[in-house]
Each structure stands twice: as C-alpha cells, then as structure tokens.
Design a protein around this motif. Structure first.
Motif, PDB file in Angstrom:
ATOM      1  N   ALA A 290       6.882 -12.667  -6.457  1.00  0.00           N
ATOM      2  CA  ALA A 290       6.550 -14.045  -6.108  1.00  0.00           C
ATOM      3  C   ALA A 290       5.913 -14.717  -7.310  1.00  0.00           C
ATOM      4  N   GLU A 291       6.065 -16.048  -7.376  1.00  0.00           N
ATOM      5  CA  GLU A 291       5.606 -16.770  -8.564  1.00  0.00           C
ATOM      6  C   GLU A 291       4.124 -16.552  -8.835  1.00  0.00           C
ATOM      7  N   SER A 292       3.276 -16.716  -7.844  1.00  0.00           N
ATOM      8  CA  SER A 292       1.843 -16.572  -8.081  1.00  0.00           C
ATOM      9  C   SER A 292       1.345 -15.148  -7.838  1.00  0.00           C
ATOM     10  N   ALA A 293       1.801 -14.525  -6.768  1.00  0.00           N
ATOM     11  CA  ALA A 293       1.275 -13.204  -6.408  1.00  0.00           C
ATOM     12  C   ALA A 293       1.757 -12.126  -7.362  1.00  0.00           C
ATOM     13  N   GLY A 294       2.866 -12.343  -8.059  1.00  0.00           N
ATOM     14  CA  GLY A 294       3.431 -11.304  -8.914  1.00  0.00           C
ATOM     15  C   GLY A 294       4.197 -10.298  -8.078  1.00  0.00           C
ATOM     16  N   GLY A 295       4.137  -9.025  -8.466  1.00  0.00           N
ATOM     17  CA  GLY A 295       4.865  -7.986  -7.744  1.00  0.00           C
ATOM     18  C   GLY A 295       4.058  -7.413  -6.596  1.00  0.00           C
ATOM     19  N   LEU A 296       4.663  -7.332  -5.425  1.00  0.00           N
ATOM     20  CA  LEU A 296       4.024  -6.731  -4.248  1.00  0.00           C
ATOM     21  C   LEU A 296       4.992  -5.693  -3.696  1.00  0.00           C
ATOM     22  N   MET A 297       4.470  -4.579  -3.173  1.00  0.00           N
ATOM     23  CA  MET A 297       5.378  -3.644  -2.514  1.00  0.00           C
ATOM     24  C   MET A 297       4.823  -3.212  -1.164  1.00  0.00           C
ATOM     25  N   PHE A 298       5.716  -3.050  -0.193  1.00  0.00           N
ATOM     26  CA  PHE A 298       5.381  -2.638   1.165  1.00  0.00           C
ATOM     27  C   PHE A 298       6.184  -1.386   1.466  1.00  0.00           C
ATOM     28  N   TYR A 299       5.493  -0.328   1.841  1.00  0.00           N
ATOM     29  CA  TYR A 299       6.096   1.000   1.953  1.00  0.00           C
ATOM     30  C   TYR A 299       5.825   1.601   3.318  1.00  0.00           C
ATOM     31  N   GLY A 300       6.782   2.337   3.874  1.00  0.00           N
ATOM     32  CA  GLY A 300       6.521   3.019   5.138  1.00  0.00           C
ATOM     33  C   GLY A 300       7.792   3.591   5.729  1.00  0.00           C
ATOM     34  N   GLN A 301       7.715   3.959   7.005  1.00  0.00           N
ATOM     35  CA  GLN A 301       8.870   4.529   7.679  1.00  0.00           C
ATOM     36  C   GLN A 301       9.769   3.413   8.188  1.00  0.00           C
ATOM     37  N   GLY A 302      11.050   3.517   7.854  1.00  0.00           N
ATOM     38  CA  GLY A 302      11.978   2.451   8.202  1.00  0.00           C
ATOM     39  C   GLY A 302      12.680   2.683   9.523  1.00  0.00           C
ATOM     40  N   ALA A 303      12.483   3.856  10.127  1.00  0.00           N
ATOM     41  CA  ALA A 303      13.182   4.156  11.377  1.00  0.00           C
ATOM     42  C   ALA A 303      12.345   5.139  12.180  1.00  0.00           C
ATOM     43  N   GLY A 304      12.858   5.536  13.348  1.00  0.00           N
ATOM     44  CA  GLY A 304      12.139   6.488  14.190  1.00  0.00           C
ATOM     45  C   GLY A 304      11.502   5.771  15.356  1.00  0.00           C
ATOM     46  N   GLY A 305      11.538   6.417  16.536  1.00  0.00           N
ATOM     47  CA  GLY A 305      11.064   5.770  17.755  1.00  0.00           C
ATOM     48  C   GLY A 305       9.612   5.342  17.684  1.00  0.00           C
ATOM     49  N   THR A 306       8.719   6.243  17.281  1.00  0.00           N
ATOM     50  CA  THR A 306       7.292   5.927  17.306  1.00  0.00           C
ATOM     51  C   THR A 306       6.911   4.880  16.258  1.00  0.00           C
ATOM     52  N   PRO A 307       7.341   5.031  14.997  1.00  0.00           N
ATOM     53  CA  PRO A 307       7.017   3.975  14.027  1.00  0.00           C
ATOM     54  C   PRO A 307       7.580   2.614  14.437  1.00  0.00           C
ATOM     55  N   THR A 308       8.803   2.589  14.941  1.00  0.00           N
ATOM     56  CA  THR A 308       9.392   1.314  15.359  1.00  0.00           C
ATOM     57  C   THR A 308       8.608   0.727  16.525  1.00  0.00           C
TER      58      THR A 308
END
Lengths: 428, 428
Positions: A290-308
């Motif tokens: 993003a222009e002001s925030a710079g680089g940001l990353m969001f990490y985690g589990q992309g699937a699975g019953g409980t995380p979803t």
C-alpha cells in the motif's frame, strides 16, 4: 429487526464440517458471544437436504429443516455454508430482500456473483460479510476494507492455495519431484484424488478475483484472471531457483498498473528474504503493498473446518452486533474504477532457463532476440550441460506481451536447443 | 454529532511527522475519504505549542492553534498524536466527555492508562481507536477485536520493536557482534543515540501490555511485564542458534496459562521454519495462536511517519463513519477476567550454553542438577573448547521458577566453569 436485548435470530444453511463447527461454537460459547454482540444469538434452524439423517450431537433433529426459504424468511442473520452457486445465490438474495444480514464462506459464489450480492446488500442496508471465502481463517477483509480505508493498495501477492504450497514446499525442502510431492499430498489428505482445481490454479483464480475486488473496488470476472498452474514445475526449476536464493510459489496477483488492473495466477520466483518465502506447508499468506503502509502480510490457515468456522464466527458477531445495536459495516461501493486489463499489459520479469548450442556466437544470437523485442537482460548465468550448454537469464521488468514474444523468438532461434522453463519473478 | 451529509469535524493534536502526514492525506484524499465515510471530513484545527513556527505547506498558520481544550470541545473526532502521558491523557478525557470519538497513536499512554480511557469511552458511547499505538502500520486491533471475536486467543508472540529486530537480524545474517550491529543501526537511523528504551526491551514491554490487554481483555500494568533486553546477546549465541536451525528474536509474549495470564519480553530462540524467523530488518510481526483459527501472523512496518499515518487514517475513517452514519465499534469490556501472574509461573523452555570441566562424571553431575529441580533435558550437544568442554542443553517445558533454580544450581556446581548464555525457546 431486534431490539437490543431480544435475541438475534441466526439461520445456518449447510450442515457440513464448517456448519456443524459453527453450531457447536455458537452453542458452547453462547454466554461469551452474547456479551460481545450485546444480545443473545439464537439458532432458529439449520437447513439440510435430508432431515432424517443423523447429524451428531451438535445438530439435533429439532433444529433441522429442509425448507430453506421459510427458514431464511424468519432470520436476522443468515449464515450460508452450502457452497456452489445455486441455490446459495437465490437464498442469499431472499435473505437480503427480507432484511437479514448475510455471512458466507462461499468462495465460488462470491467470485462469480460478488458485485450482484454487494449491491443487493447495499440497497437493502444490510451487511454481507465473507471473511472465510477469501483465505480461510486469515483476517483479510476487515484489514483491507477498514484498516487501509485511508490508504491505496497498489499490489496484492497471495499464497491462497494450501495444496500447491504444500507440494512446492516439499519440492523445495526435500528435493522431491512434482509427481512424488503430489502423491504424498494426496496420501496425507492435502490434495484430492483429482487435484486439477488446485494444481492448475483454478481455486487460486477464484480467490484472486475476490482479492482484486476487495483491493481495488473492482468487478473482476473469473474469466479475466490469467491462470497457470504448477504441474509443469520440475525439481530442476526448484534447484535453479535455490542457486539464486529464490523459491517457487504459486501466487495470486492483483496489481494496479498505469491504465488499469491486472489479475493473474501463476508460479513465480520469490526471493528467500521475502516474507512469502517463509510460508511453509499448507499455510496461506497474503502480502499487500500500500502507498502509505508499505508492505503488510497476513498469514494463517487457508482451509479446514475449525479455522474456517473461526472466521465465520467473527463475521457473525460483527453483523449480529450491528443488528442488535444499530450500525452497519463499510459499504462496498465505487465499482469499476479501473479497467481490468489482460495479462499482456502486466509488467513482469522473466527467468528463462534454456539449453543452447555450445559454439561461439550463441550468446550474441540470444541477446539479439531480447534486443529485438526491447527486453533488457539483467543477469546471465551459464551452467555446464551434457550435449548443450545451459543458460539462465533474468530480464528487467517489461510488458508481458514483449516477454512472450521474446520467448517465441528464442524458440525459433537456431542457437537455442530447448526452452526448459519460463518463470516470472515477483515480490520485488 | 453530525447528520449524514454535514462534515465530520476533525481536530489534530500534535504537528509531528505523523501529524503532518495525516493532515496531508486528509487534504489530498478528501474526495475518496468522504465517499468512504459517507460525509466530508473537515480539519477544524491542529494543536501546536508554538503557532508562530513555520510548519510547511500542509499546516498553514490558519489551521494552527495553541488552545487545545477549545479545539477539542468543537470536534467530532479528536486525533491525538502528541505522545507522552500529559497533557494527552487529559485532552483525550475532555474529548470523550464532550462526545467526540478519539483516535490515538500514543503507545505510552494506552499502555499506562488504557483501561481508564476505554471505560470513559464506553460510558460516553464514543469510539476510542488506537491501531497505530500497537505495531505501527500493521492492522492488529480490528483482527483481534472483531475477526477473532468468536474465538479464544491462547498466546501472542510479537516482534514489536524494529530497532532490536534490525540488530539481531544483522547479527544473524552478517555474523556481526552486538556492538557493531548497534553502531550500524545508529548510523542508519534505526537506533537512537541512547538506545536503552529499545535494546533493554522497554518499548516492547509497553506494546506487550497493550497486546495482552487486547488479546485477553485484561488490565496489564507496565510493571506486570517481565522485561529482558538484547544487550547481552553475543555473536556466539547467534552461531549456536544457527547450528540447531534457530534464530534469536526479541519477543513480546502474552500467554494464557492455567491460572491466569503472563506477559513478558525477552530474547528467544525461534525455529528457522517459524514464520517469525522470516521477519527481517526493522519489520514487525505479531503471531497469534487461537483455539479455532490456529496460528495467524500479521507483518508490516512498526514505525515511521507514513506507515503510522496509514493506520491513523484507517481509524479516522472508521470512527468518522460511525459519527456520520450511526453505530460504534466493538466495546472493550469484561476486564480483569484473568489474574496477571509473575513470570515465575510461565512455562518456558531453556537453552543453556556453558563451559564445563573436561573430566569424567561431569555430564552426570550436570544431569543431577536438572533432576533435582524436576527439569527434563531434551537435547544435549557437546562442543569442543580450549580449556573447557562446551555443553549446550535444551530443556523440556517447565515452570520458569524451576528453570531459574536449575541455572543457579549449575552456577554453584563444581562441574560447571561458566554459564555462557541462557535463552528461552519459543514458538513451538
């Protein structure tokens, strides 16, 4: 509509893994959720096709109904976990029309019909939340819509398919061939018997369309997403990448360019120091520039019953809180600000690995092809080979169409015996 | 209070780097922000101590005022960017009392007086947002408060100080000594001339208190945070870590244990495959473990005028939207659910590096000390030394108090010549 202390009536559509986990959490955490919402949440019913089937202790027969429309008509909040386009789309539109807010985890539906649904929700002044549809448990929609509301996103790079990340990670860490890593992923349940939707990038393409829509307030049809999978990646590609301190990742990319937005899915070379390179196994991550925030990353589990289910529950709390206490989430408006451009317009960098004739003048012949198409060469590495010499070239950024034309030119050149692989370089 | 189309009146307190960047963005992006808020944002004034000083093109004299209380009394939204405890605290309480919502980036204030401010905001039914106070540009408050509203956080591990991460990263990647890396950080502007607040962990401790408060709805006083800095870390520690595929990071940790919550800051060994190990340079990241969602990580710039301004602007849009269209952000309620325990109660793992006498029976003598305190040894590695043998031991998880007693026992043992370092192992 509820008054603050009256229960918020919740209808669940779809009794699968995520649905039954959501019902379990709504039941077990009822007190805590009521405190967070400001009113109790009451499950008024769960839509199933077959009410006679035993659904386990969290879904007692009294909760089940096969009349989805009647259930939706009574609800304040409709939670759609059925998957597929129909009847999910029709039921969500019925819910919105009757004044209910909607939470959905339906990636296919949001990718295909998102704008229609957002517009209906805006017109009816209800919420439509879909955190679980983008990248499972990873909070992404709120950060993008709200935290970055005063900023401008320029690019999103996402590892949004766990199956392909697992396969590529095993190839990288254990030196496995693609076929071996795929078979292992199938045995461990990370890949399906028919892995096409994952390995050919179709699942990632649907998420890329949703990400682009979130980031750029942009209607992106699935057909607008250029899509290339990982089935052509070889152990040699992975080794060549490591030699230049890079790893191969399947990326979903949405990017603002001069004249518009490009959206694409393809394998890419990412520097070992880039945070996306540290995403291992079946995990997902989305890197936002993003222009002001710079680089940001969001990490985690992309699937699975409980995380979803965790992501679905967060959405239920937000929309129920709005129902109980007034207010509404941010609008999705201002669509079609940018033109969606074909991948030809994207600026990319290529890393081309090829076998060339082992004779004088070959490098000059190869360089002439690049020059002809206006593509600059940043790095050339020569590697020894058996009958031919190996050559690995990294280009400077250039329009995709010129890079493709260069590769076609190389294929036609007498100096080139074989193009072994073409990978784009991303994340710089 | 504003009607939907009347401007939302914004007062800025503090004309520093972040403040002038916020004013610049509010001015340049006025049209876009108005669309997102549902009403225009009007800057009604900027509080400065000295109105005669030239503040550059974004802060024209007509906007400046030295009467903060009068400015606050007229505002719908007060943006506090002054730093320090007073007069920031009093002005925020005045703003809340007069019905304004508040956005602050003031880490010291939120760490020291957060609960008082949240309660005042709740009582007055206004918003208090502080995204920029925790980890700069990284969206963290919304994901924790809203996306995980139906989940339970069990642990937070944060790299929340860019200076110390830069120093440790340089030590790891270039084999630098601590003093050399610190000097380099000072020359590049990553560390201050007096680096105490960063390298001794005080800055991280304030953020740890805020993170614990967010994650566990818990009042954590700064004095409750156990705090150990990085100034004792040596190049040898970094090398020993690498040999077991670990890196050293300064972590802010808030953890739910059996009887309560522990909050601590100290250097820790993190496995190379853990996503926190991929956080390089002066970047920040917060790793959250939740019961349903599993592991989540949020990565980005933790400091800097422009990134911080992005987070402040996101907050301004949210609270202004609530002012313009009704509604309010989630409440911070239910405080003091858990007891804040001293670090002695935390379960940790130690990696102890020591020089021991080079004679038979030494390993048995060392093992006896561990057994005496009920601490299990997971791995022992012997490394050659000059006059003494080197021994590196990793323990199983045990209460911190027993681990400390073990180290004291080792110091007192004839078999042990020197305890070279003691590092906790985290992120498993």
């Amino acid at each position: 509509m509820s008054t603050p202390l009256a229960p918020v009536k919740v209808a669940i559509l779809g009794p699968g893994t995520v649905g039954s986990e959501v019902v379990r959490l709504l039941t077990q955490e009822a007190g805590d959720l009521a405190a967070r919402v400001g009113a109790p949440l009451e499950i008024i019913g769960v839509y199933v096709r077959d009410t006679s089937k035993d659904r386990g202790p969290h879904l007692p027969p009294a909760l089940l109904t096969s009349d989805a429309s009647a259930l939706v008509a009574q609800a304040d909040v409709v939670v759609e976990l059925m998957g597929g386009i129909e009847p999910a789309r029709t039921l969500i539109l019925e819910a919105i029309a009757s004044g209910a807010s909607v939470v959905t985890a339906n990636k296919a539906l949001v990718a295909a019909h998102g704008p229609e649904l957002y517009e209906a929700a805006d017109a009816a002044n209800v919420d439509l939340y879909f955190e679980a549809a983008v990248a499972g448990a990873i909070p992404l929609v709120r950060p993008v819509r709200e935290s970055l509301a005063g900023d401008h996103i320029t690019r999103i790079l996402g590892i949004v398919n766990g199956t392909t990340n697992y396969i590529l990670d095993e190839m990288t860490r254990r030196g496995l061939d693609y076929d071996v890593a795929l078979k292992q992923a199938q045995e461990l349940g990370y890949a399906e018997a028919d892995p096409t939707a994952d390995v050919e990038g179709h699942d990632a393409a649907a998420k890329a369309a949703i990400l682009a829509s979130l980031a750029f307030h942009q209607r992106v049809a699935l057909d607008d997403v250029y899509c290339e999978g990982i089935s052509a990646i070889t152990a040699d590609d992975v080794i060549a990448a490591r030699e230049t301190r890079q790893v191969i990742k399947l990326l979903a990319i949405a990017e603002r360019t001069g004249g518009g937005v490009t959206v694409r899915v393809h394998p890419a070379l990412v520097g070992e120091d880039h945070p996306l390179a540290g995403v291992h196994g079946a995990f997902n991550a989305v890197f936002i520039e993003a222009e002001s925030a710079g680089g940001l990353m969001f990490y985690g589990q992309g699937a699975g019953g409980t995380p979803t289910a965790s992501a679905v529950l967060g959405d239920i709390v937000s929309v129920a809180r709005h129902k109980a206490t007034g207010g509404k989430g941010p609008l999705e408006s201002n669509y079609a600000v940018h033109e969606v451009l074909p991948i030809d317009a994207a600026q990319t960098r290529y890393c081309i690995r090829m076998a060339v004739e082992d004779r004088p003048g070959v490098l000059a012949a190869v360089a002439a092809v690049f020059q002809e198409h206006g593509v600059g060469i940043e790095i050339v590495r020569q590697v020894p080979g058996q009958t031919h010499a190996g050559l690995i070239l990294s280009t400077y950024a250039a329009p995709e169409r010129d890079l493709r034309a260069t590769v076609e030119g190389l294929r036609a050149s007498d100096a080139v015996a074989e193009i072994k692989s073409v990978l784009r370089i991303e994340g710089e």
